[in-house]
Design a protein around this motif. Structure first.
Motif, PDB file in Angstrom:
ATOM      1  N   ASP A 166      17.423 -35.477  41.108  1.00  0.00           N
ATOM      2  CA  ASP A 166      16.458 -35.989  42.081  1.00  0.00           C
ATOM      3  C   ASP A 166      15.607 -34.877  42.673  1.00  0.00           C
ATOM      4  O   ASP A 166      14.423 -35.063  42.968  1.00  0.00           O
ATOM      5  N   VAL A 167      16.191 -33.684  42.826  1.00  0.00           N
ATOM      6  CA  VAL A 167      15.435 -32.541  43.327  1.00  0.00           C
ATOM      7  C   VAL A 167      14.429 -32.082  42.276  1.00  0.00           C
ATOM      8  O   VAL A 167      13.260 -31.798  42.579  1.00  0.00           O
ATOM      9  N   LEU A 168      14.860 -32.026  41.031  1.00  0.00           N
ATOM     10  CA  LEU A 168      13.949 -31.632  39.949  1.00  0.00           C
ATOM     11  C   LEU A 168      12.797 -32.619  39.815  1.00  0.00           C
ATOM     12  O   LEU A 168      11.651 -32.231  39.568  1.00  0.00           O
ATOM     13  N   ALA A 169      13.081 -33.916  40.026  1.00  0.00           N
ATOM     14  CA  ALA A 169      12.028 -34.933  39.972  1.00  0.00           C
ATOM     15  C   ALA A 169      11.036 -34.732  41.112  1.00  0.00           C
ATOM     16  O   ALA A 169       9.811 -34.871  40.925  1.00  0.00           O
ATOM     17  N   ALA A 170      11.541 -34.398  42.305  1.00  0.00           N
ATOM     18  CA  ALA A 170      10.657 -34.168  43.452  1.00  0.00           C
ATOM     19  C   ALA A 170       9.761 -32.955  43.204  1.00  0.00           C
ATOM     20  O   ALA A 170       8.580 -32.952  43.596  1.00  0.00           O
ATOM     21  N   ILE A 171      10.299 -31.924  42.559  1.00  0.00           N
ATOM     22  CA  ILE A 171       9.510 -30.731  42.251  1.00  0.00           C
ATOM     23  C   ILE A 171       8.425 -31.064  41.222  1.00  0.00           C
ATOM     24  O   ILE A 171       7.282 -30.608  41.340  1.00  0.00           O
ATOM     25  N   GLU A 172       8.757 -31.881  40.251  1.00  0.00           N
ATOM     26  CA  GLU A 172       7.760 -32.302  39.266  1.00  0.00           C
ATOM     27  C   GLU A 172       6.659 -33.124  39.932  1.00  0.00           C
ATOM     28  O   GLU A 172       5.473 -32.962  39.629  1.00  0.00           O
ATOM     29  N   ASP A 173       7.054 -34.009  40.869  1.00  0.00           N
ATOM     30  CA  ASP A 173       6.061 -34.798  41.606  1.00  0.00           C
ATOM     31  C   ASP A 173       5.135 -33.888  42.406  1.00  0.00           C
ATOM     32  O   ASP A 173       3.924 -34.135  42.506  1.00  0.00           O
ATOM     33  N   HIS A 174       5.698 -32.814  42.984  1.00  0.00           N
ATOM     34  CA  HIS A 174       4.889 -31.877  43.758  1.00  0.00           C
ATOM     35  C   HIS A 174       3.855 -31.190  42.866  1.00  0.00           C
ATOM     36  O   HIS A 174       2.683 -31.051  43.258  1.00  0.00           O
ATOM     37  N   ARG A 175       4.261 -30.771  41.704  1.00  0.00           N
ATOM     38  CA  ARG A 175       3.329 -30.099  40.793  1.00  0.00           C
ATOM     39  C   ARG A 175       2.184 -31.025  40.412  1.00  0.00           C
ATOM     40  O   ARG A 175       1.036 -30.602  40.301  1.00  0.00           O
TER      41      ARG A 175
END
Length: 290
Positions: A76-85
């Motif tokens: 879920d953290v990795l997904a949030a980072i991808e969303d940020h990019r």
């Protein structure tokens, strides 16, 4: 070291079962709080001159935008980072400037006051759903902050260096009163910016604390635990050792927000309040007196 402690959680934990007589246990600290009251307890045991009920902002919303070196993060953290990019690709970048309160060029005067720069991204957040991204609403996210001693000329140079250092800047915000008018003119002449890209702000002699108070509801996240809407403005953070902490370059801004009125410098919160007052109608949040 950036570790967040819960209320009455001791920094140095005893290995014995905690009792009210055990110094520095949670029970002992609660007893001291009952005796001293919130203000004196905050000063003596919280290393904090401001009790929670007197803080303009009690809790910020920190979101992960990167993972610390050598660390792993859950999906879920990795997904949030991808969303940020994905978010920053199309977000509008606002650089807000609070110049030092001097127009002098002498070294002695320049070292008396700081200037602050804050970079804020705003736009539609899109979250990955399967193989595509879907719109998830308006997002405002603080990405960077820095402060430095400098004259008006050095402020203009700092903005130039910032904007030409590989970071996109769509709009520049700066006070449009007093000596700051000259900085505005230097920026406009140097960069040939269109009027829509250089936003002048008039403070109308409103105290800095009141300016921050007017946008504090956009930053406050403490009520999200109770099911109420949380902060509309997020602080970029790093995933480290199982927790999200503010990016190191945002540490001074976070400290000045939490301890506003009790820190040596306050230019970063003022620069942030300035741009948030501008963005408030876009985000759809009232902005008090500003």
């Amino acid at each position: 070291d950036g570790t967040t402690l819960r209320a009455f959680e001791p920094l140095w934990k005893s290995k014995r079962p905690a009792t009210a007589d055990d110094p520095w246990s949670s029970a002992w600290l609660r007893g001291k709080y009952a005796i001293l009251g919130p203000s004196r307890y905050a000063i003596q045991f919280g290393c904090n001159p401001i009790p929670d009920d007197q803080k303009l902002i009690k809790r910020l919303k920190i979101v992960p935008v990167m993972v610390a070196a050598g660390q792993t993060a859950p999906s879920d953290v990795l997904a949030a980072i991808e969303d940020h990019r994905e978010f920053v690709k199309s977000a509008t970048m606002d650089l807000s400037v609070d110049p030092s309160a001097t127009k002098k060029e002498t070294a002695e005067i320049r070292r008396a006051d700081k200037s602050g720069l804050v970079l804020v991204a705003s736009g539609i957040m899109r979250r990955r759903v399967g193989s595509t991204f879907e719109q998830h609403g308006m997002c405002v996210r603080v990405l960077d902050a820095s402060e430095f001693y400098g004259s008006p000329t050095e402020v203009v140079k700092a903005i130039r260096d910032y904007a030409t250092g590989g970071r996109r800047v769509d709009r520049v915000h700066i006070e449009n009163v007093g000596f700051s008018v000259a900085i505005n003119e230097m920026i406009e002449n140097h960069y040939r910016l269109p009027s829509s890209a250089l936003i002048g702000h008039k403070t109308r002699n409103i105290p800095k604390r009141d300016r921050l108070k007017a946008v504090a509801m956009m930053l406050e996240d403490v009520m999200s635990d109770e099911g109420f809407p949380g902060a509309k403005v997020e602080i970029a953070g790093v995933w480290d050792n199982g927790e999200v902490h503010p990016l190191p370059r945002l540490a001074s801004l976070v400290e000045q927000l939490y301890q506003h009125g009790f820190t040596k410098h306050d230019h970063l919160p003022d620069a942030l309040a300035q741009v948030l007052a501008f963005l408030a109608p876009i985000v759809g949040v009232g902005q008090g007196a500003v």
